[in-house]
Design a protein around this motif. Structure first.
Motif, PDB file in Angstrom:
ATOM      1  N   UNK A  28       0.838  -1.165   0.043  1.00 43.57           N
ATOM      2  CA  UNK A  28       0.005   0.142   0.171  1.00 43.57           C
ATOM      3  C   UNK A  28       0.869   1.299  -0.012  1.00 43.57           C
ATOM      4  N   UNK A  29       1.892   1.178   0.793  1.00 48.52           N
ATOM      5  CA  UNK A  29       3.026   2.213   0.978  1.00 48.52           C
ATOM      6  C   UNK A  29       3.462   2.720  -0.583  1.00 48.52           C
ATOM      7  N   UNK A  30       3.930   1.513  -1.283  1.00 50.43           N
ATOM      8  CA  UNK A  30       4.705   1.659  -2.210  1.00 50.43           C
ATOM      9  C   UNK A  30       3.738   2.259  -3.697  1.00 50.43           C
ATOM     10  N   UNK A  31       2.533   1.844  -3.608  1.00 52.01           N
ATOM     11  CA  UNK A  31       1.684   2.084  -4.830  1.00 52.01           C
ATOM     12  C   UNK A  31       0.551   3.406  -4.481  1.00 52.01           C
ATOM     13  N   UNK A  32       0.578   3.816  -3.156  1.00 53.81           N
ATOM     14  CA  UNK A  32      -0.391   5.019  -2.914  1.00 53.81           C
ATOM     15  C   UNK A  32      -0.024   6.116  -3.422  1.00 53.81           C
ATOM     16  N   UNK A  33       1.202   6.517  -3.483  1.00 52.39           N
ATOM     17  CA  UNK A  33       1.805   7.906  -4.018  1.00 52.39           C
ATOM     18  C   UNK A  33       1.294   8.346  -5.274  1.00 52.39           C
ATOM     19  N   UNK A  34       1.516   7.533  -6.462  1.00 50.71           N
ATOM     20  CA  UNK A  34       1.213   7.756  -7.539  1.00 50.71           C
ATOM     21  C   UNK A  34      -0.392   8.061  -7.910  1.00 50.71           C
ATOM     22  N   UNK A  35      -1.426   7.274  -7.219  1.00 51.55           N
ATOM     23  CA  UNK A  35      -2.746   7.417  -7.558  1.00 51.55           C
ATOM     24  C   UNK A  35      -3.075   8.781  -6.608  1.00 51.55           C
ATOM     25  N   UNK A  36      -2.297   8.833  -5.514  1.00 55.49           N
ATOM     26  CA  UNK A  36      -2.606  10.064  -4.314  1.00 55.49           C
ATOM     27  C   UNK A  36      -2.196  11.457  -5.301  1.00 55.49           C
ATOM     28  N   UNK A  37      -1.084  11.510  -5.911  1.00 52.24           N
ATOM     29  CA  UNK A  37      -0.703  12.658  -6.535  1.00 52.24           C
ATOM     30  C   UNK A  37      -1.661  12.787  -8.148  1.00 52.24           C
ATOM     31  N   UNK A  38      -2.351  11.763  -8.504  1.00 51.11           N
ATOM     32  CA  UNK A  38      -3.058  11.827  -9.744  1.00 51.11           C
ATOM     33  C   UNK A  38      -4.543  12.191  -9.491  1.00 51.11           C
ATOM     34  N   UNK A  39      -5.009  11.337  -8.364  1.00 49.78           N
ATOM     35  CA  UNK A  39      -6.480  11.505  -8.310  1.00 49.78           C
ATOM     36  C   UNK A  39      -7.005  12.192  -6.843  1.00 49.78           C
TER      37      UNK A  39
ATOM     38  N   UNK B 118       8.898  15.680 -11.792  1.00 48.13           N
ATOM     39  CA  UNK B 118       8.822  14.016 -11.305  1.00 48.13           C
ATOM     40  C   UNK B 118       9.877  13.860 -10.277  1.00 48.13           C
ATOM     41  N   UNK B 119       9.855  12.917  -9.238  1.00 49.12           N
ATOM     42  CA  UNK B 119      10.693  12.571  -8.656  1.00 49.12           C
ATOM     43  C   UNK B 119      12.001  12.063  -8.899  1.00 49.12           C
TER      44      UNK B 119
ATOM     45  N   UNK C  76      17.582  15.807  -8.179  1.00 48.79           N
ATOM     46  CA  UNK C  76      17.104  16.834  -7.755  1.00 48.79           C
ATOM     47  C   UNK C  76      16.543  16.728  -6.166  1.00 48.79           C
ATOM     48  N   UNK C  77      16.178  15.511  -5.805  1.00 50.09           N
ATOM     49  CA  UNK C  77      15.507  15.438  -4.596  1.00 50.09           C
ATOM     50  C   UNK C  77      16.075  14.467  -3.561  1.00 50.09           C
ATOM     51  N   UNK C  78      17.591  14.569  -3.684  1.00 51.59           N
ATOM     52  CA  UNK C  78      18.431  13.443  -2.950  1.00 51.59           C
ATOM     53  C   UNK C  78      18.355  13.628  -1.397  1.00 51.59           C
ATOM     54  N   UNK C  79      18.210  15.040  -1.055  1.00 50.02           N
ATOM     55  CA  UNK C  79      18.290  15.382   0.373  1.00 50.02           C
ATOM     56  C   UNK C  79      16.817  15.129   0.857  1.00 50.02           C
TER      57      UNK C  79
ATOM     58  N   UNK D 246       4.530  10.983  -4.231  1.00 50.78           N
ATOM     59  CA  UNK D 246       5.755   9.905  -4.398  1.00 50.78           C
ATOM     60  C   UNK D 246       6.580  10.109  -3.444  1.00 50.78           C
ATOM     61  N   UNK D 247       7.124  11.274  -2.993  1.00 50.71           N
ATOM     62  CA  UNK D 247       8.065  11.262  -2.083  1.00 50.71           C
ATOM     63  C   UNK D 247       7.711  10.594  -0.649  1.00 50.71           C
ATOM     64  N   UNK D 248       6.510  10.883  -0.264  1.00 52.78           N
ATOM     65  CA  UNK D 248       6.092  10.252   0.967  1.00 52.78           C
ATOM     66  C   UNK D 248       6.035   8.975   0.813  1.00 52.78           C
TER      67      UNK D 248
END
Length: 460
Positions: free
Chosen positions: A74-85, A252-253, A257-260, A389-391
């Motif tokens: 759930x944690x791995x897959x939630x970010x993409x639909x969360x950002x989209x929907x 995009x993640x 750019x988002x290393x830190x 996606x970061x979360x």
């Protein structure tokens, strides 16, 4: 309405008492109540499940960790639909998952169906751990963001305490062979309430701006108490966060750019689990039984749950005053000392009652530090276009470590009951050093300026 000076600028914010802001925060935080209940209810069923399905220590580890592999999914897959929907919309789906899991676990017809329904519940927990803090962070005023996002953790802890109390009450009623089924089934009621309340709250105004639905964003800002004169300024500020490249693709993640923020999310989530907190919660009754004192394991679990609630509230009160970094450092030192005491007691060096004392002390340091900080920090260090996606990075680290530790804990404790606690103590010392040397302070920084605070380079 309240005004605050943040980062040298005068900023108008909804007051914490604004009804719409409270409705949004409390409703989304209820995902944490179900999260906490699902996390802790298993602790009161381990012996019952062992008997019902004739489980070895290794298979008990598989059973307890089954939900956690779903949580990782759930944690791995939630970010993409969360950002989209949108976080709110996906949380509505996850509320249904909570309901199906509670009913299915209670009515499971064999061991494998039980595991399947626990995995479904884990998917809901994992997705909620990503999306609920994201939503709250996006509607919260910057000067109060820490305590509002930490309210999610407070509901997690309240759910844990509720599970302990529920387990004790059901055990007291003694329904016989169906006892474990009732313990899982009672989560049906809060799952229904959560779904119904989600029908009232709007989408995140930041997400709506990113979807070019500015009129809905204005309505959402108005709902949360933003004054009309400030709404257009907020919409323009949000719009600046969403940039496109020459192909029209949104941010995009990116490791470059988002290393830190990625490393910060991994560290804060990984060390949260390397404290041993969830292994203790899942096997709390077994740990207290091994300690051999005369207090019932159920009562000791309720004591731990109550202390957790009280000191999580302490963390919420101080997270926007002392800041995230200072709380993490204080907590690391206190947890390390407490874990050594627990290990000594479980190894027979100290009397068994010291296990309860050490775990109470551990919770007193854990709850206001990494317990209160984890979801706040993960939800605020990423820029809005990639926040979901970061979360996911932080939450999946958390649940992956959780699943591994929960699966191997019984086997390691069978070799030496104190050994896991010594390991966790060493990890807390490592957390102290890394937080002190690498973590920036994020309290009071507006989300749209967090990129500058962390040195993140966005597409321009």
């Amino acid at each position: 309405m309240a005004d605050a000076t943040i980062d040298g600028e005068e900023r108008y914010e909804p007051a914490l008492t604004e009804p719409g802001l409270l409705i949004c925060t409390i409703t989304i935080a209820l995902a944490g109540l179900l999260f906490g209940f699902d996390t802790a209810v298993i602790s009161g069923t381990t012996e019952l499940l062992r008997q019902a399905y004739d489980l070895s220590p290794e298979w008990l580890g598989v059973t307890v960790s089954s939900a956690l592999w779903g949580t990782l999914l759930g944690a791995l897959t939630a970010g993409i639909p969360g950002d989209r929907y949108g976080s709110r919309n996906v949380l509505r789906v996850l509320a249904i998952f909570y309901l199906v899991s509670a009913l299915g676990s209670a009515l499971a017809w064999d061991f494998w169906s039980f595991l399947a329904f626990r995995v479904i519940g884990g998917i809901a927990v994992g997705g909620a751990s990503v999306l609920a803090p994201v939503y709250i962070s996006e509607v919260a005023p910057p000067s109060h963001r820490g305590r509002l996002v930490a309210s999610f953790q407070f509901m997690v802890i309240s759910g844990i305490l509720l599970a302990y109390i529920s387990n004790a009450v059901i055990a007291g009623i003694d329904p016989g062979a169906t006892e474990w089924r009732w313990k899982f089934g009672v989560a049906t009621a809060p799952a229904i309430v959560f779904f119904l309340l989600l029908l009232r709250v709007p989408n995140s105004p930041r997400w709506l701006v990113g979807q070019r639905r500015d009129d809905e964003a204005r309505e959402a800002l108005s709902f949360t108490g933003m004054p009309k004169a400030q709404i257009e300024t907020e919409v323009e500020t949000f719009r600046e966060e969403f940039t496109e490249d020459e192909n029209g693709d949104t941010e995009s993640l990116s490791w470059r750019r988002h290393k830190k923020p990625i490393l910060l999310a991994v560290f804060v989530a990984g060390f949260n689990q390397l404290s041993g907190i969830n292994a203790m919660l899942y096997y709390l009754n077994d740990i207290f039984a091994a300690a051999g004192n005369d207090i019932s394991p159920d009562l000791q679990a309720i004591i731990i749950g109550a202390v957790n609630v009280i000191f999580t509230a302490v963390g919420i009160a101080f997270i926007d005053r002392l800041g995230r970094k200072r709380l993490l450092m204080i907590g690391s030192a206190g947890m390390a000392a407490s874990l050594v005491l627990a290990g000594l007691a479980l190894s027979g060096v100290l009397p068994g009652i010291w296990v309860l004392i050490a775990l109470i002390t551990f919770i007193m340091f854990f709850a206001p530090s990494t317990g209160a900080v984890i979801w706040v920090y993960i939800s605020e260090v990423f820029p809005t276009p990639v926040r979901g996606r970061g979360s996911t990075v932080g939450a999946s680290t958390h649940w992956g470590m959780n699943a591994i530790i929960a699966a191997i804990f019984p086997a390691i404790a069978a070799v030496s009951e104190g050994l896991p606690f010594y390991f966790f103590a060493v990890m807390m010392l490592a957390q102290f050093v890394i937080v002190w040397s690498y973590f920036p302070e994020t309290k009071g920084v507006p989300l749209e300026k967090m990129e500058r605070q962390l040195g993140v380079k966005l597409k321009r």
